[in-house]
Scaffold this motif. Structure first.
Motif, PDB file in Angstrom:
ATOM      1  N   TYR A   1      -6.619  98.476   6.911  1.00 52.10           N
ATOM      2  CA  TYR A   1      -6.888  97.932   5.568  1.00 52.10           C
ATOM      3  C   TYR A   1      -6.318  98.910   4.548  1.00 52.10           C
ATOM      4  O   TYR A   1      -6.619 100.103   4.588  1.00 52.10           O
ATOM      5  CB  TYR A   1      -8.393  97.754   5.353  1.00 52.10           C
ATOM      6  CG  TYR A   1      -8.699  96.907   4.136  1.00 52.10           C
ATOM      7  CD1 TYR A   1      -8.840  95.529   4.249  1.00 52.10           C
ATOM      8  CD2 TYR A   1      -8.823  97.484   2.880  1.00 52.10           C
ATOM      9  CE1 TYR A   1      -9.092  94.741   3.134  1.00 52.10           C
ATOM     10  CE2 TYR A   1      -9.069  96.704   1.759  1.00 52.10           C
ATOM     11  CZ  TYR A   1      -9.213  95.336   1.891  1.00 52.10           C
ATOM     12  OH  TYR A   1      -9.451  94.558   0.793  1.00 52.10           O
ATOM     13  N   PRO A   2      -5.463  98.423   3.649  1.00 47.07           N
ATOM     14  CA  PRO A   2      -4.771  99.334   2.728  1.00 47.07           C
ATOM     15  C   PRO A   2      -5.584  99.696   1.486  1.00 47.07           C
ATOM     16  O   PRO A   2      -6.503  98.979   1.087  1.00 47.07           O
ATOM     17  CB  PRO A   2      -3.531  98.548   2.326  1.00 47.07           C
ATOM     18  CG  PRO A   2      -3.897  97.122   2.488  1.00 47.07           C
ATOM     19  CD  PRO A   2      -4.965  97.039   3.532  1.00 47.07           C
ATOM     20  N   VAL A   3      -5.203 100.814   0.884  1.00 43.11           N
ATOM     21  CA  VAL A   3      -5.731 101.248  -0.405  1.00 43.11           C
ATOM     22  C   VAL A   3      -4.600 101.095  -1.409  1.00 43.11           C
ATOM     23  O   VAL A   3      -3.458 101.461  -1.113  1.00 43.11           O
ATOM     24  CB  VAL A   3      -6.163 102.732  -0.338  1.00 43.11           C
ATOM     25  CG1 VAL A   3      -6.687 103.198  -1.703  1.00 43.11           C
ATOM     26  CG2 VAL A   3      -7.208 102.934   0.745  1.00 43.11           C
ATOM     27  N   GLN A   4      -4.924 100.582  -2.586  1.00 45.81           N
ATOM     28  CA  GLN A   4      -3.881 100.326  -3.587  1.00 45.81           C
ATOM     29  C   GLN A   4      -4.018 101.257  -4.786  1.00 45.81           C
ATOM     30  O   GLN A   4      -5.130 101.630  -5.167  1.00 45.81           O
ATOM     31  CB  GLN A   4      -3.985  98.874  -4.062  1.00 45.81           C
ATOM     32  CG  GLN A   4      -3.767  97.871  -2.954  1.00 45.81           C
ATOM     33  CD  GLN A   4      -3.860  96.465  -3.487  1.00 45.81           C
ATOM     34  OE1 GLN A   4      -4.908  95.859  -3.490  1.00 45.81           O
ATOM     35  NE2 GLN A   4      -2.728  95.953  -3.972  1.00 45.81           N
ATOM     36  N   SER A   5      -2.892 101.554  -5.362  1.00 43.98           N
ATOM     37  CA  SER A   5      -2.884 102.444  -6.528  1.00 43.98           C
ATOM     38  C   SER A   5      -3.664 101.843  -7.691  1.00 43.98           C
ATOM     39  O   SER A   5      -3.563 100.654  -7.974  1.00 43.98           O
ATOM     40  CB  SER A   5      -1.449 102.690  -6.994  1.00 43.98           C
ATOM     41  OG  SER A   5      -1.470 103.320  -8.259  1.00 43.98           O
ATOM     42  N   ARG A   6      -4.408 102.709  -8.366  1.00 42.61           N
ATOM     43  CA  ARG A   6      -5.138 102.262  -9.553  1.00 42.61           C
ATOM     44  C   ARG A   6      -4.419 102.645 -10.837  1.00 42.61           C
ATOM     45  O   ARG A   6      -4.930 102.401 -11.919  1.00 42.61           O
ATOM     46  CB  ARG A   6      -6.547 102.852  -9.548  1.00 42.61           C
ATOM     47  CG  ARG A   6      -7.367 102.328  -8.392  1.00 42.61           C
ATOM     48  CD  ARG A   6      -8.829 102.663  -8.569  1.00 42.61           C
ATOM     49  NE  ARG A   6      -9.580 102.172  -7.422  1.00 42.61           N
ATOM     50  CZ  ARG A   6     -10.894 102.014  -7.415  1.00 42.61           C
ATOM     51  NH1 ARG A   6     -11.597 102.310  -8.486  1.00 42.61           N
ATOM     52  NH2 ARG A   6     -11.515 101.569  -6.340  1.00 42.61           N
ATOM     53  N   VAL A   7      -3.284 103.296 -10.723  1.00 52.94           N
ATOM     54  CA  VAL A   7      -2.485 103.561 -11.923  1.00 52.94           C
ATOM     55  C   VAL A   7      -1.142 102.862 -11.760  1.00 52.94           C
ATOM     56  O   VAL A   7      -0.698 102.569 -10.646  1.00 52.94           O
ATOM     57  CB  VAL A   7      -2.280 105.079 -12.168  1.00 52.94           C
ATOM     58  CG1 VAL A   7      -3.615 105.800 -12.279  1.00 52.94           C
ATOM     59  CG2 VAL A   7      -1.421 105.706 -11.076  1.00 52.94           C
ATOM     60  N   ALA A   8      -0.515 102.591 -12.905  1.00 52.57           N
ATOM     61  CA  ALA A   8       0.755 101.876 -12.865  1.00 52.57           C
ATOM     62  C   ALA A   8       1.937 102.823 -12.800  1.00 52.57           C
ATOM     63  O   ALA A   8       3.041 102.433 -12.423  1.00 52.57           O
ATOM     64  CB  ALA A   8       0.885 100.971 -14.090  1.00 52.57           C
ATOM     65  N   LYS A   9       1.705 104.074 -13.186  1.00 54.62           N
ATOM     66  CA  LYS A   9       2.786 105.041 -13.134  1.00 54.62           C
ATOM     67  C   LYS A   9       2.169 106.432 -13.031  1.00 54.62           C
ATOM     68  O   LYS A   9       1.195 106.727 -13.739  1.00 54.62           O
ATOM     69  CB  LYS A   9       3.639 104.956 -14.405  1.00 54.62           C
ATOM     70  CG  LYS A   9       4.882 105.812 -14.351  1.00 54.62           C
ATOM     71  CD  LYS A   9       5.688 105.687 -15.628  1.00 54.62           C
ATOM     72  CE  LYS A   9       7.007 106.439 -15.495  1.00 54.62           C
ATOM     73  NZ  LYS A   9       7.733 106.438 -16.762  1.00 54.62           N
ATOM     74  N   GLY A  10       2.712 107.243 -12.190  1.00 54.52           N
ATOM     75  CA  GLY A  10       2.186 108.600 -12.066  1.00 54.52           C
ATOM     76  C   GLY A  10       2.415 109.126 -10.666  1.00 54.52           C
ATOM     77  O   GLY A  10       3.337 108.683  -9.966  1.00 54.52           O
TER      78      GLY A  10
ATOM     79  N   PRO B   1      -1.971  84.240   4.337  1.00 59.42           N
ATOM     80  CA  PRO B   1      -1.676  85.569   3.812  1.00 59.42           C
ATOM     81  C   PRO B   1      -0.741  86.327   4.752  1.00 59.42           C
ATOM     82  O   PRO B   1      -0.764  86.138   5.978  1.00 59.42           O
ATOM     83  CB  PRO B   1      -3.050  86.233   3.750  1.00 59.42           C
ATOM     84  CG  PRO B   1      -4.027  85.103   3.670  1.00 59.42           C
ATOM     85  CD  PRO B   1      -3.407  84.018   4.513  1.00 59.42           C
ATOM     86  N   HIS B   2       0.048  87.208   4.163  1.00 56.58           N
ATOM     87  CA  HIS B   2       0.974  88.026   4.938  1.00 56.58           C
ATOM     88  C   HIS B   2       0.189  88.872   5.926  1.00 56.58           C
ATOM     89  O   HIS B   2      -0.791  89.531   5.554  1.00 56.58           O
ATOM     90  CB  HIS B   2       1.786  88.914   4.006  1.00 56.58           C
ATOM     91  CG  HIS B   2       2.682  88.128   3.088  1.00 56.58           C
ATOM     92  ND1 HIS B   2       2.199  87.231   2.164  1.00 56.58           N
ATOM     93  CD2 HIS B   2       4.026  88.099   2.963  1.00 56.58           C
ATOM     94  CE1 HIS B   2       3.215  86.678   1.516  1.00 56.58           C
ATOM     95  NE2 HIS B   2       4.335  87.193   1.978  1.00 56.58           N
TER      96      HIS B   2
ATOM     97  N   THR C   1      -5.279  90.668   1.916  1.00 55.60           N
ATOM     98  CA  THR C   1      -6.159  89.744   1.208  1.00 55.60           C
ATOM     99  C   THR C   1      -5.323  88.959   0.208  1.00 55.60           C
ATOM    100  O   THR C   1      -4.203  89.344  -0.140  1.00 55.60           O
ATOM    101  CB  THR C   1      -7.255  90.487   0.436  1.00 55.60           C
ATOM    102  OG1 THR C   1      -6.643  91.269  -0.587  1.00 55.60           O
ATOM    103  CG2 THR C   1      -8.078  91.385   1.366  1.00 55.60           C
ATOM    104  N   ARG C   2      -5.868  87.857  -0.246  1.00 56.31           N
ATOM    105  CA  ARG C   2      -5.165  87.070  -1.261  1.00 56.31           C
ATOM    106  C   ARG C   2      -4.857  87.933  -2.485  1.00 56.31           C
ATOM    107  O   ARG C   2      -3.771  87.855  -3.058  1.00 56.31           O
ATOM    108  CB  ARG C   2      -6.022  85.848  -1.636  1.00 56.31           C
ATOM    109  CG  ARG C   2      -5.458  84.937  -2.687  1.00 56.31           C
ATOM    110  CD  ARG C   2      -4.158  84.259  -2.284  1.00 56.31           C
ATOM    111  NE  ARG C   2      -4.243  83.539  -1.030  1.00 56.31           N
ATOM    112  CZ  ARG C   2      -3.213  82.877  -0.490  1.00 56.31           C
ATOM    113  NH1 ARG C   2      -2.045  82.831  -1.103  1.00 56.31           N
ATOM    114  NH2 ARG C   2      -3.359  82.272   0.667  1.00 56.31           N
ATOM    115  N   GLN C   3      -5.807  88.797  -2.855  1.00 57.71           N
ATOM    116  CA  GLN C   3      -5.604  89.638  -4.032  1.00 57.71           C
ATOM    117  C   GLN C   3      -4.449  90.614  -3.797  1.00 57.71           C
ATOM    118  O   GLN C   3      -3.614  90.835  -4.683  1.00 57.71           O
ATOM    119  CB  GLN C   3      -6.895  90.403  -4.345  1.00 57.71           C
ATOM    120  CG  GLN C   3      -8.028  89.536  -4.904  1.00 57.71           C
ATOM    121  CD  GLN C   3      -8.848  88.839  -3.824  1.00 57.71           C
ATOM    122  OE1 GLN C   3      -8.497  88.857  -2.641  1.00 57.71           O
ATOM    123  NE2 GLN C   3      -9.930  88.202  -4.223  1.00 57.71           N
ATOM    124  N   GLN C   4      -4.411  91.213  -2.618  1.00 56.29           N
ATOM    125  CA  GLN C   4      -3.332  92.165  -2.310  1.00 56.29           C
ATOM    126  C   GLN C   4      -1.971  91.474  -2.303  1.00 56.29           C
ATOM    127  O   GLN C   4      -0.959  92.070  -2.677  1.00 56.29           O
ATOM    128  CB  GLN C   4      -3.592  92.824  -0.948  1.00 56.29           C
ATOM    129  CG  GLN C   4      -4.761  93.801  -0.980  1.00 56.29           C
ATOM    130  CD  GLN C   4      -5.276  94.142   0.420  1.00 56.29           C
ATOM    131  OE1 GLN C   4      -4.874  93.523   1.403  1.00 56.29           O
ATOM    132  NE2 GLN C   4      -6.166  95.111   0.498  1.00 56.29           N
TER     133      GLN C   4
END
Lengths: 322, 162, 676
Positions: free
Chosen positions: C29-38, C173-174, C253-256
């Motif tokens: 299960y992946p973790v996604q970035s909470r910032v858009a740049k950095g 989903p993928h 997930t659908r959101q991912q």
């Protein structure tokens, strides 16, 4: 999803007894399981109340009692509701999908939480989910959020269709809890956000909704109308539950409740006051709608809801008057 | 926690994590891949199964809460080699393309045929309506199909509807 | 012929990527970035690793080994840089799905955040002209003098349209399920629109020889382009399986999916058109502004269809791209043609209205002799016939062109028309046909993502062999089969079918087996403009009280060569039109300017059409005899159905209301802003 203890309640009293700190009641699960999976709801204990013997729809004199665990689809299909409260049946049928209505309970429908995108995303701030973190919806996406009764802390809307009809019907919500039993008249169950948007309702921790009681239907014609861009299976952009009793061209009685415009089902009391005792004309309907919507505070992306609500009120009343 | 439920007529007792959904129980533990995970939030209908004969979203049901229930999945619709009339009609009307929403469409349709009451498009709600195409479309709107097979889905169901 | 895999699909036995029974499977299960740049400052996995059932955590703290060629969206955890909010920055692997998801939730990622820029604007200082647009078209073209053409025109329009971020949202989903064997060979069950290319991409990303990777995608739950390129879940499953020493399954997930599986770029499109008093175009100028990520350049070919549609002495098309702190856009059904024809066909309608010409007649008067841009002759072109046939079937002659006059109670009713087009090309493919116990086994690494390729190839092979279809068995969706191109660009059937026909011809000579490789044959295809065309007609009802727009009728008439299978073709056309209806009326992903990333990342907020939205959709076609295409004489049909639908609907909304809504989707808020 965070781990939790699961227990099934055998009776309302047993449910209240099993309600430990950090617990939540599980009904049909259609919103709670959804929010648990998103990490928005993080209960330590789940008390399953879905099988409590609160699943009857019964006549009590000229009133009707609805158990809290009655499924939305059963309520909509019930002969008593279809014949005496068609507006409620219509509201129920306008909500969600056939599958969800088969699972969702009356109490769960009342207690469903806002569909605001920020509330549902734990990676973004939300005062309702995390008090004090801020409300990005005010500057961001508030297309389907509140124009009535919102605060600087929260512009969320309550998404229920059923609750809008119950608000127009002066329904009473029956509650049991650690502090004893109480009866809450609609639309008083739901709060406006004020400085405490984390609290959707006036219920105290451990309070369990056991049922809803409907007074005798008000005289006059009634309707429920829902607006959405997808033809089905979508939350309302706005909705209206209205009852109009016209006698000799004069409005003898009127009830208007609006959905998806506020943190709670919105009873349009100002409009009702303007109308009752006056003529049942299109002009009067427009005056009433405008009196109600004077208090609207729109944001850039949801300003459309003001003319939408006005049109809905006027058109609903015209239809009921004809 | 141990639960016992009947799946497609067979009684199964399993130890479940309270976090497990009925959908994940079926797919990951019981080898029943027919119910599909499309959104995991009750927003697409791909996971539709029958719980005690009524259509429901398996993703929104916790497995622990299903103790004692009877579950029918798409794998349980056919009688041996004989397809359920809906299954046969779906093939005949080309009512699917990728097939991923199909099990949910079929279970939903099977459940829907046992729901005679009014819908959001019914004129007189005191009378149980005929299942016109308009009624079928409204009642099947909880099952999304991204391939856009709706037109054929409706004609397939209309053929089977009373 | 019914779909050959119909029975397994209706009985729930068809296996999609995440559904293969594998002993000892584990879950990532992946973790996604909470910032858009950095940059990722620190990943603290200690709490996650202490949780029950957790087998491994992957992140940039200990970058898993990838080839140096690994790049862009697939170079997982190789860099600390964050390119967009939602990018995969870590993953947890555990014994159950529940444990993996809870562990991922417990991974703490700290960031050094930079200021992001996620907003596409037509005046963005970072706009530039890409060298080519997808896949290899010149970015800009110019012929004749646009300004002189506009000056000479009797009537002109200068209009700008916008389309939002759109997401493919296939129902499946993928997902990927990866297994390594003891010799270091990798098997991936993937949601791939092409197993040959997915194998190549996975092998090059992981630094493995091609022969050590096998990709299997027997059934794919829709893709619409989003599974046409290899997506991060395939690489992540392989890395996680290597780290855990167990088979690993991952289903996004659908959101991912909204973040890491591609999307259609938003567009801003300016159209300038001029027409003389005879209704002949004097100029056509189409400029598209679009976005890509900082990771990769993807430039959608939005203005390319304007190069083939209409005769005009002055024709200019241009693309301008800006690289933002966003995920990389990618293919979504009819990239280029879909958004581009929305704008062009809306502008043509505006021009027709302004000039007082019937919109069908305007198109007919500007029918070109040869391709307007290249000057090449068309292999076949029947746009006018489609428009005429559609007009007849739809009852166009009963239409009063004056807008805003048909009213039924609260409902304003209107009709609109638009043209469709899509290229009809083919790519090299291999295939093998063998005789087995009197039956024929057709093998090709094609994909069936719902298009019905198994069924179509069965029919094609049966025709070529002169045998009954029930004696033909098609095997596809496996990179161990003869190499084949992706199911994309409406090229699948034409490409695979050509190879299958040649293999069948070889078998008839050989007696037992035939193999084919169409590389040389395709190279020798004559230089011609090869396109399918169509005409779409829509009738809408617009509610004056609520602003709701309901589609009451949709008709598509297409000319797409010889139709291989009428049942499959009708489903494909209608499916595309249905997706086009969603684009017109409801589909929209919002970009979160404050935090970056997308908003409305689920199917309750990103509305795709539901059953109730499509009361009456029909698709028909004209038989086209085009000997220049391929042995079947077919043109691809998977994408043309979505092309033009949104314009036809938007034009109908104008006819109903007298107002133009130039930014999609056409929702109640936009209708309520109008004054009737």
């Amino acid at each position: 999803m965070k781990t939790f203890e699961y227990a099934r309640a055998e009776s309302p009293a047993d449910a209240v007894r099993k309600f430990a700190p950090g617990a939540m009641y599980l009904g049909g699960g259609t919103n709670l399981v959804d929010l648990m999976r998103l990490g928005v709801a993080r209960p330590d204990h789940l008390v399953d109340v879905s099988r409590l013997p609160l699943d009857a729809v019964e006549e009590a004199g000229d009133r009707v009692r609805i158990g809290a665990a009655v499924r939305n689809s059963d309520l909509a299909a019930h002969p008593l509701i279809r014949s005496r409260y068609p507006m409620l049946a219509r509201a129920l049928l306008a909500g969600a999908s056939g599958q969800v209505r088969n699972m969702a309970t009356v109490a769960g429908n009342l207690l469903q939480r806002t569909r605001c995108a920020y509330f549902q995303d734990v990676t973004r701030p939300c005062n309702k989910r995390e008090p004090g973190s801020g409300c990005p919806a005010i500057e961001g996406d508030h297309t389907n959020l509140a124009i009535l009764g919102a605060s600087h802390a929260c512009v969320a809307t309550h998404p229920s269709d059923m609750a809008v009809a119950l608000a127009a019907l002066d329904a009473e919500v029956h509650v049991t809890g650690p502090g004893g039993d109480k009866i809450i008249p609609m639309p008083g169950l739901h709060r406006l956000p004020g400085d405490a948007p984390e609290r959707d309702t006036v219920l105290d921790p451990g309070d369990l909704i056991t049922g809803v009681e409907l007074p005798a239907p008000p005289p006059g014609a009634s309707l429920y109308r829902k607006v959405r861009e997808r033809a089905s299976f979508a939350f309302a952009l706005a909705s209206i539950a209205a009852v109009l009793d016209v006698r000799d061209g004069t409005v003898a009685g009127c009830r208007i409740a609006l959905g998806s415009l506020a943190h709670a089902p919105w009873r349009a009391e100002r409009a009702e006051q303007v109308l009752v005792g006056g003529p049942a004309t299109g002009e009067a309907f427009l005056t009433a709608a405008e009196a109600e919507l004077e208090q609207a505070r729109a944001l850039p992306r949801n300003a459309f809801k003001v003319p939408l609500a006005r049109n809905l009120i006027v058109r609903a009343l015209e239809e009921l008057a004809s | 926690m141990d639960i016992t439920l009947k799946v497609n007529g067979v009684s199964r007792t399993v130890a479940v994590d309270p976090r497990t959904s009925l959908l994940d129980l079926l797919r990951e533990r019981l080898g029943l891949i027919g119910a599909k995970k499309g959104c995991d939030h009750g927003q697409c209908g791909a996971c539709t199964v029958l719980i005690d004969g009524r259509r429901a979203n398996a993703c929104l049901a916790l497995a622990v809460a299903m103790d004692g229930r009877e579950i029918t999945t798409v794998e349980g619709l056919a009688q041996g080699d004989d397809l359920h009339p809906l299954q046969a009609a779906f093939i005949e009307h080309d009512a699917f393309q990728c097939g991923y929403c199909t099990p949910g469409q079929l279970c939903s349709a099977a459940g829907m045929l046992g729901e005679p009451g009014p819908s959001a498009v019914t004129g007189d709600i005191l009378v149980d309506p005929d299942l016109t195409p308009e009624e079928i479309r409204e009642r099947m709107s909880g099952n999304l199909c991204r391939c856009g097979a709706y037109v054929n889905i409706v004609s397939a169901i209309a053929e089977v509807a009373p | 012929m019914n779909r050959v895999e119909g029975r397994v699909k209706v009985t729930g036995l068809a296996t999609y990527a995440a559904e293969y029974p594998v002993e000892g499977v584990t879950y990532a299960y992946p973790v996604q970035s909470r910032v858009a740049k950095g940059r990722v400052r620190r990943v603290d996995a200690s709490a996650a690793l202490a949780m029950p059932g957790v087998l491994a955590v992957l992140s940039c703290e200990d970058p898993p080994r990838l080839a140096t060629e690994a790049e862009g969206e697939l170079a997982l955890f190789q860099s600390r840089d964050v390119a967009y909010r939602g990018q995969l920055v870590a993953a947890a692997v555990a014994d159950t799905y529940e444990n993996a998801r809870a562990a991922a939730d417990a991974i703490v990622v700290e960031y050094d955040q930079d200021v992001h820029d996620v907003s596409l604007r037509a005046d963005h200082p970072g706009l530039y002209r890409p060298e080519v647009v997808n896949p290899a078209f010149p970015s800009d073209t110019e012929k004749g003098d646009i300004e002189a053409g506009l000056d000479a025109a009797e009537t002109t329009v200068d209009v700008t349209y916008t389309t939002p971020v759109l997401h493919n949202n296939p129902m499946e989903p993928h997902a990927a399920l990866a297994l390594w064997d003891e010799e270091g060979r990798l098997l991936v069950y993937d949601t791939a629109q092409g197993t040959s290319s997915s194998r190549d991409m996975i092998a090059s990303t992981l630094g493995l020889p091609k022969e050590h990777v096998r990709v299997v995608s027997r059934h794919v739950g829709g893709g619409f382009g989003s599974k046409g390129t290899t997506r991060p879940q395939a690489v992540l499953a392989a890395l996680a399986a290597r780290a855990a020493g167990r088979p690993v399954k991952i289903a996004l997930t659908r959101q991912q999916m909204f973040d890491v599986t591609g999307y259609r770029t938003p567009t801003i499109q300016r159209l300038r058109l001029g027409v003389d008093s005879d209704g002949r175009l004097t100029a056509l100028d189409h400029t598209a502004y679009e976005q890509s990520s900082t990771l990769e350049e993807f430039a959608e070919q939005t203005a390319v269809p304007a190069r083939v549609m209409y005769a005009t002495p002055a024709l200019r098309t241009a693309h301008r791209l800006v690289r933002l702190d966003v995920a990389t856009p990618s293919w979504m059904r009819a990239p280029g043609e879909c958004p581009g024809m929305y704008a062009l066909e809306s502008a043509m309608d505006e021009l027709a209205f302004a000039a007082g010409i019937d919109p069908i007649e305007l198109r007919v008067r500007n029918e070109p002799e040869t391709a307007p841009d290249s000057g090449l002759p068309f292999s076949s072109r029947n746009l006018v016939a489609c428009l005429r046939e559609g007009a007849r079937r739809f009852g166009w002659d009963r239409r009063d062109p004056a807008p805003g006059i048909v009213r039924e109670g609260e409902w304003m009713v209107g009709t609109g028309v638009a043209a469709s087009t899509y290229p009809a090309v083919r790519r090299p493919s291999r295939a093998r046909v063998t005789m087995r116990e009197g039956d024929f086994l057709v093998q090709v690494a094609a994909a069936d993502i719902g298009t019905g390729s198994r069924t179509a190839l069965t029919a094609i092979a049966a025709g070529a062999l002169g045998v009954a279809p029930d004696r033909v068995h098609v095997e596809l969706g496996d990179s161990d089969l003869p190499e084949a191109p992706v199911a994309g660009g409406s090229m699948g059937t034409a490409s695979w079918g050509s190879a299958v026909v040649r293999a069948c011809e070889a078998l008839k000579v050989n007696g037992t087996e035939g193999v084919a490789d169409t590389t040389d044959e395709v190279k020798q295809d004559a230089r011609l403009a090869r396109h399918a065309f169509g005409a779409q007609f829509a009738e809408v009802r617009v509610n004056a009280v609520t602003g709701e727009v309901r589609l009451s009728r949709l008709l598509g008439v297409f000319a797409a060569g010889r139709i291989v299978d009428p049942v499959l073709a009708r489903s494909q056309f209608i499916g595309g039109m249905t997706m086009g209806a969603g684009m017109a009326l409801m589909e929209e992903t919002l970009t979160d300017e404050e935090f970056g990333g997308f908003l409305r990342r689920d199917l309750a907020q990103y509305h795709v059409p539901a059953c109730a939205d499509l009361p009456d959709v029909e698709a028909v076609w004209l038989d086209e005899d085009d000997g220049e295409l391929n042995p079947m004489g077919s043109k691809g049909i998977g994408e043309i159905g979505i092309v033009g639908t949104a314009a036809a609907i938007g034009n109908a909304v104008h006819h109903a209301t007298g107002h133009r809504v130039r930014d999609l989707p056409i929702t109640p808020p936009k209708i309520l802003a109008l004054r009737f």
